[in-house]
Scaffold this active site. Sequence first.
Site, PDB file in Angstrom:
ATOM      1  CG  ASN A  40     -17.117 -29.130 -36.036  1.00 13.96           C
ATOM      2  OD1 ASN A  40     -16.028 -29.656 -36.279  1.00 13.96           O
ATOM      3  ND2 ASN A  40     -17.994 -29.680 -35.211  1.00 13.96           N
ATOM      4  CG  HIS A  41     -14.929 -28.915 -32.275  1.00 11.41           C
ATOM      5  ND1 HIS A  41     -15.855 -29.020 -31.266  1.00 11.41           N
ATOM      6  CD2 HIS A  41     -14.999 -30.082 -32.972  1.00 11.41           C
ATOM      7  CE1 HIS A  41     -16.449 -30.201 -31.326  1.00 11.41           C
ATOM      8  NE2 HIS A  41     -15.951 -30.862 -32.356  1.00 11.41           N
ATOM      9  CG  HIS A 102     -13.622 -30.058 -40.022  1.00  9.05           C
ATOM     10  ND1 HIS A 102     -12.624 -30.746 -39.368  1.00  9.05           N
ATOM     11  CD2 HIS A 102     -14.735 -30.190 -39.246  1.00  9.05           C
ATOM     12  CE1 HIS A 102     -13.108 -31.265 -38.242  1.00  9.05           C
ATOM     13  NE2 HIS A 102     -14.384 -30.943 -38.148  1.00  9.05           N
ATOM     14  CG  HIS A 164     -22.302 -31.668 -59.700  1.00  6.60           C
ATOM     15  ND1 HIS A 164     -22.296 -31.217 -61.006  1.00  6.60           N
ATOM     16  CD2 HIS A 164     -22.727 -30.621 -58.936  1.00  6.60           C
ATOM     17  CE1 HIS A 164     -22.697 -29.953 -61.040  1.00  6.60           C
ATOM     18  NE2 HIS A 164     -22.966 -29.569 -59.799  1.00  6.60           N
TER      19      HIS A 164
END
Length: 220
Positions: A40-41, A102, A164
């Site tokens: 995310n960064h 991540h 799943h």
Amino acid sequence: MEISRNPSKLSVSPASSMGLIVGPREAVKTGGQLLTLNGNHEIMNIEGDFRYVTEKGLEEFDVWAYCVRARIAALRPNGPISRRFLANNSTVLVVGDSVFVHGGLLAKHVDYGLQRINEEVRDWINGSKGGRAPEYCRGRNAVVWLRKFSDELEKNCDCSLLEHVLATIPGAKRMIMGHTIQVAGINGVCDSRAIRIDVECRKAAVMDCLKFWRLIRTRG
């Protein structure tokens, strides 16, 4: 993290866990390969979202121009730093029977196509997809933000959903994730089908990595 040369087995070498493997060349010398993922960064910085950047992190760019503008220019899509250091990263990686991501994956991400995600994120970083990251990289259910399998309390993890999702990826036995700091160290939940490895780069991380290596080897 060093990935074993044998694609049917995943191993984290004790050497890499102790900080002896520091780059691709060192990994190759031991018969492994260093593979890197976007988190995310990385996505935030490419979009110019510097909410978690320290003051020092901004000042590092002050040698070229006003620090914020310089950082934006360097990390934007097709920027010199993003293109050189981030464009070749994967966003989702399947190695043998392990899926690395991540944040986490949902069935809709698998249906969309893991290779398609990797290719589109690379195209975006290289400047051919506009300024905003693809939708599956933004929001709480994004591949780099998801926490459905990362809560330190197993009862708060959606193990049935994880099962799943893994069932939709041929041969996948486990999902290995970062993003959510694990105060107790590297650990597995959902019968070790969710492995959480974010240990915030603390000193105990060496022992945590060794623990992770043994866990994967014993689980098969």
